[in-house]
Design a protein around this motif. Sequence first.
Motif, short mmCIF file in Angstrom:
data_model
loop_
_atom_site.label_atom_id
_atom_site.label_comp_id
_atom_site.label_asym_id
_atom_site.label_seq_id
_atom_site.Cartn_x
_atom_site.Cartn_y
_atom_site.Cartn_z
N ILE A 50 5.33 19.88 46.61
CA ILE A 50 5.19 18.77 45.67
C ILE A 50 6.54 18.10 45.43
O ILE A 50 6.66 16.86 45.40
N LEU A 60 7.91 14.18 45.52
CA LEU A 60 8.40 13.52 44.32
C LEU A 60 9.76 12.87 44.51
O LEU A 60 10.15 11.99 43.73
N GLU A 93 9.63 9.18 44.45
CA GLU A 93 9.25 8.47 43.23
C GLU A 93 10.42 7.63 42.70
O GLU A 93 11.58 8.03 42.82
N GLU A 134 -1.15 23.80 45.07
CA GLU A 134 -0.73 22.47 44.63
C GLU A 134 -1.64 21.95 43.52
O GLU A 134 -1.18 21.34 42.56
N GLU A 135 -2.95 22.18 43.65
CA GLU A 135 -3.88 21.73 42.62
C GLU A 135 -3.56 22.40 41.28
O GLU A 135 -3.57 21.74 40.23
N ARG A 155 -0.35 20.88 39.74
CA ARG A 155 -0.58 19.53 39.21
C ARG A 155 -1.41 19.57 37.92
O ARG A 155 -1.17 18.78 36.99
N GLU A 156 -2.37 20.48 37.85
CA GLU A 156 -3.20 20.58 36.66
C GLU A 156 -2.37 21.01 35.45
O GLU A 156 -2.53 20.47 34.35
N LEU A 214 0.94 20.62 35.11
CA LEU A 214 1.84 19.51 34.78
C LEU A 214 1.12 18.45 33.96
O LEU A 214 1.66 17.94 32.96
N SER A 215 -0.09 18.12 34.35
CA SER A 215 -0.86 17.10 33.63
C SER A 215 -1.13 17.54 32.19
O SER A 215 -1.06 16.72 31.26
N PRO A 246 6.83 11.32 36.30
CA PRO A 246 6.47 12.66 36.75
C PRO A 246 7.53 13.72 36.45
O PRO A 246 8.71 13.42 36.27
N PRO A 272 7.50 20.45 39.43
CA PRO A 272 7.13 21.83 39.14
C PRO A 272 8.14 22.77 39.80
O PRO A 272 8.78 22.41 40.80
#
Length: 427
Positions: free
Chosen positions: A76, A80, A83, A104-105, A108-109, A111-112, A125, A128
């Motif tokens: 990830i 980034l 970005e 990765e999922e 991201r979950e 982090l969100s 962003p 992680p």
Amino acid sequence: MNYFNSKAEYLDFLESLSTLPEGFRTAVHSLEFSPKEKQGESAATMKMTALVLDEPTASFAAVFTKNSFPGAPVRIGRKLLEEPLIQGVLINNKISNVCTPRGEEDAREILSAFVKEMQGEVKAPLFPSSTGVIGWSLPVNEMISACPSLAGKLQNKTLLSAAQSIMTTDAYPKLRSVPLGTGLLSGIAKGAGMIEPNMATMLSFLITDVSIPRDVMRRVLPEAVETSFNRISIDSDQSTSDSVMFFSSNKKAEVGEEELKKALELLCSDLSGDIVRNGEGCGHVIRVCVEEAASVSQAKGFAKALVNSPLSKTAIFGNDPNVGRFVQAIGDYAGNHDISLDERNVRISLGSEVIYENGRFELDSVKEGVLSQYLKDCALPTPSPGYPAHEKFVEIRICLGLGQDGATVLGSDLSYEYVRENADYRT
């Protein structure tokens, strides 16, 4: 050179360096979980750490592991880098999130969920970053449940709590700070085993409030990494999670690139030395300086051959000046890399004593005693008492007589504690 007599004394020293550069906040939070891969085991403790900028920044850089099995955070993180803006990093210890079904999922979950708890304060962003056991999945539900508490603890007073929170098998935290222009350059790191980097070492997070253009950051960071984190080895194993990240809040006046380079190289060198000194079971920190090599890469290769030699490492741990092991390591590297080495032009010193010159050893009973005492004087207590008793090095100098280039590499010895630590790592 610093000397410490207790854990409290060492932590006081770190606290004196822990002022956060302007524009940064950090928070830590602990949570309990049961690894789904080891159901029925007692609960484990994970620490989450947030290092967040007050405002998004375009000034950020990172260098990641070259291991072919990188963790999900590394995958990830590489994306980034493209970005336009970033606002910090969310870190967890205990589990490295490498090669898991939903790596990765999951990252991201989490982090969100953290960004949501920041209620609009995070507008860009976050990276992680994970370290710990390879192969286990993150406890996503428990980590998401911890996000409100983590967000609520953000503070701008001290970096020490973050340095402590990212530890795994580290015996003590690693934190350094140097002045830069009208601002500050600070860094924390973790790492104690699975360390022979090919970019950086384990995890390190560098922050400054001095304004730095993105292109400059991305030019100077790899150079600083190459001469610091890439010049250490504890056990010759390169981690799947190695990452060095560098952020600027751009709150203070810009400095010249040379001034930045010097400060960054000093910071990274100090942190990488701290990592070796805190290596799993480390009883001696070894500094090998190779001179008169045909190239820097050649010098680095010879130095790593010696610091990674199990026979050399165990001799040093035992305070035994069995210097024949040094010669075999040097000759082994030369012979297996087709380097024509004239043994008559090679000179090797241990401490202040010449041990090999003009094609033969320079040893006698008096020198043997001097060398043994020298190794004892450089020794650290094992197991670690939770702080570095001193910052001494076992100094080994090798002149090859092949050219004008050189390199210095740091390594550690090989102790009973290293084997115990890694035999019991998951049990």
